[in-house]
Design an enzyme around this catalytic site. Structure first.
Site, PDB file in Angstrom:
ATOM      1  CG  HIS A 198      52.272 -39.610   8.489  1.00 11.73           C
ATOM      2  ND1 HIS A 198      52.747 -40.035   9.704  1.00 11.73           N
ATOM      3  CD2 HIS A 198      51.791 -40.715   7.868  1.00 11.73           C
ATOM      4  CE1 HIS A 198      52.564 -41.338   9.799  1.00 11.73           C
ATOM      5  NE2 HIS A 198      51.977 -41.772   8.708  1.00 11.73           N
ATOM      6  CD  GLU A 443      42.821 -37.754  30.140  1.00 11.06           C
ATOM      7  OE1 GLU A 443      43.045 -37.104  29.108  1.00 11.06           O
ATOM      8  OE2 GLU A 443      43.306 -38.874  30.357  1.00 11.06           O
ATOM      9  CG  ASP A 467      40.347 -36.374  26.392  1.00 11.14           C
ATOM     10  OD1 ASP A 467      39.556 -36.166  25.456  1.00 11.14           O
ATOM     11  OD2 ASP A 467      41.134 -37.328  26.411  1.00 11.14           O
ATOM     12  CB  CYS A 514      50.830 -32.404  29.133  1.00  9.56           C
ATOM     13  SG  CYS A 514      49.576 -33.634  29.518  1.00  9.56           S
TER      14      CYS A 514
END
Length: 588
Positions: A198, A443, A467, A514
């Site tokens: 967070h 990935e 990944d 990305c």
């Protein structure tokens, strides 16, 4: 006191200078005692009353949210309220009190420790860090039970000691963050957390420097210590000498001036000086992230991680988010992007609670039933999500992105389920984009090397570099003992990226990148030179990446890119990359 430096995980950009404000945890070491049989129900009631009081507190914080508060804070408060209502948190500790006669604090901590251990087994970085949600909710309840406070200073009479406050804590909940909205705070330092905690998400959203995962910073730093946060380097300097303080103040002023200058590029297209257009997209985790993405100048969303909807929902099917709940979230993101495309990645989890059933007992979650493998093993869950995404596509351009594809049959089964979802929605007379593009995340090395199988059947491709690097180099990126082996400039990684770019270009299939590499400023020119034309990253990184592209000539990059791709020597690759960056600065 003597100055010293601490190292942690940088999760946002910039420099913060201020005095330390220690946010003490409610109860690291709660009292443990057994309750007499005749007092058990009174102890149960004490815990129930504390939970009810926290519900009221969260509702009050939510109702008091200012209009300019980051949308993430409201979403996180909703998540905390849901956790507080979950039987695993609100009822299971009551059973512990009744069966084991533990006092309320001990029962709550026992249950939370058990839930946290389950979250530690989750492979997905984002979901694994969601255990912090449960711990933060429990801590609010413990504060009520123990009568402790969060020690947030009043906003009245701010002086030098509270102005430019740097919050130092073991961890910071979103509800606690809201308590700082009327106080001048300039940065966050936490012992726990990672890239998806967070503190990381909100600090990036607010553009506030933060360093997390520092281990024992809250024990080493004292109240009112002067601190410098260098969140680019992941460094916190405690009690800095005057000369160091002045150097950082100067750097801070320069960064502020640069940020103001970059904000003027918002509407400027990302085009190299010799006319090569680059599309810059934003990665988002929550529907409300669409607004800051637009403000940063994103041309769309390249990756909407849908996992957040499934947070703390593992286990029985009835706990999973409904189609309506998912549809509402996706629609909000689509409407928020005001006509710009939104790429929604389907559920990318693995090794969470459903996988703990005997038939899914696996030793290595990274190589197990995760992402598309899990979705195809749970077709009803997958179909529900596909229907929700399709329905959201009636409100603006949407793309469906499938994670962890490696096999031809996975493509076929996915397309069949999408066709089934379309057929059902048509029968129900519900609108959707009939021609919605479907793509795969590349990935896994097998996918990169068998790309012709993908380009024939899918509409676009997106590379998840995090990944891809993990699987190519055979390292668990969540394991700190092998973290030093994670290398985005490893020759094998660069070769795979080049294969993907070339194959996609020949097939005329759109390709984006990305993963973490896309938002790494030092790699921007290399990626552009290799042929990437779509980069997706956290919105806060967009302005700097755009500036780098504007200060680039594509034709001058080619000799450097060829030399890097031909080399298997790490030193040569690094040196050539540095020379390429130096060339970019001459064009500035």
């Amino acid at each position: 006191m003597a100055s010293f430096t601490l190292q942690g995980i940088p999760v946002s950009r910039g420099i913060a200078i201020g005095r330390a404000h220690l946010l003490r945890p409610a109860a690291l070491d709660v009292k443990h005692y057994l309750v007499a049989q005749e007092l058990v129900e009174a102890e149960v009631l004490r815990l129930q009353n504390a939970i009810a009081q926290v519900h009221v507190e969260l509702q009050a914080i939510w109702a008091d949210l200012p209009q300019d508060a980051p949308t993430e804070l409201g979403a996180f408060l909703d998540v905390h309220a849901l956790i507080l209502s979950d039987p695993m948190v609100s009822e299971a500790p009551l059973d512990i009190i009744r069966t084991r006669h533990y006092n309320a604090e001990w029962a709550l901590v026992t249950q939370v420790d058990e839930l946290s251990a389950q979250f530690d087994e989750i492979e997905d970085d984002y979901l694994r860090e969601r255990k912090a949600d449960i711990q933060q909710v429990a801590e609010r309840v413990l504060k009520v039970l123990t009568g402790s406070s969060s020690q947030v200073p009043s906003s009245d009479g701010i002086d030098e000691r509270t102005a430019n406050m740097v919050v130092v804590a073991r961890d910071i909940s979103p509800a606690d963050m809201m308590q700082f909205r009327d106080v001048a705070f300039t940065g966050f330092v936490t012992d726990e957390g990672g890239q998806n905690s967070h503190t990381a998400i909100v600090s990036r959203s607010l553009g506030i420097p933060a360093v997390v995962g520092m281990g024992n910073a809250s024990q080493l730093i004292e109240q009112d210590d002067w601190l410098i946060i260098d969140s680019d380097a992941g460094v916190v300097i405690v009690a800095p000498p005057t000369m160091v303080l002045e150097q950082y103040r100067e750097r801070q002023a320069q960064l502020l001036k640069q940020r103001k200058k970059l904000s003027k590029l918002k509407k400027t297209p990302a085009v190299t000086q010799d006319g090569v257009e680059i599309t810059l997209l934003a990665n988002i985790e929550l529907p409300g992230d669409a607004t800051p993405a637009l403000e940063a100048g994103a041309s769309g969303v390249g990756l909407f991680r849908s996992e957040f909807l499934f947070m703390e929902r593992s286990g029985e099917q009835h706990q999973l988010p409904s189609e309506e709940e998912q549809f509402d979230a996706y629609r909000k993101a689509v409407l928020g992007m005001k006509g710009r495309p939104v790429t929604i990645r389907t559920l990318d989890v693995g090794a969470d609670k459903p996988l703990e059933a005997a038939e899914h007992n696996i030793l290595n979650p990274a190589l197990g039933l995760r992402a598309i493998r899990y979705c195809l093993a749970e077709p009803q869950l997958f179909l529900t999500q596909l229907r929700a995404i399709l329905r959201a596509s009636a409100f603006g351009p949407v793309k469906i992105l499938i994670p962890m594809m490696a096999h031809g049959f996975e493509i076929e089964q996915t397309l069949q389920l999408i066709a089934q979802a379309k057929k059902e929605l048509t029968a129900e007379k519900k609108e959707f984009d009939v021609g919605i593009p479907v793509g795969a995340m590349i990935e896994i090395p097998a996918a990169a090397l068998a790309l012709p199988m993908f380009v024939k059947k899918l509409d676009f491709l997106s590379i998840g570099t995090n990944d891809l690097i993990q699987y190519t180099l055979a390292i668990d990126r969540a394991d700190h003992e092998v973290a030093h082996l994670y290398d985005d400039l490893h020759p094998a990684i660069l070769q795979l990226l080049q294969i993907i770019v070339s194959t996609a270009e020949k097939a005329g299939v759109p390709l984006s990148i990305c993963g973490g590499m896309a938002g790494d400023l030092r790699l921007t020119r290399l990626l552009v030179g290799m042929g990437f034309r779509e980069l997706s990253m956290p919105a806060a990184l967009l302005p700097e990446i755009k500036q780098a592209i504007l200060n680039t000539r594509f034709d001058t990059l080619q000799p450097y890119v060829k030399k890097i791709l031909r080399s298997y020597d790490s030193a040569v690759i690094q040196e050539t990359l540095s020379n390429m960056e130096a060339l970019g600065k001459t064009l500035h």
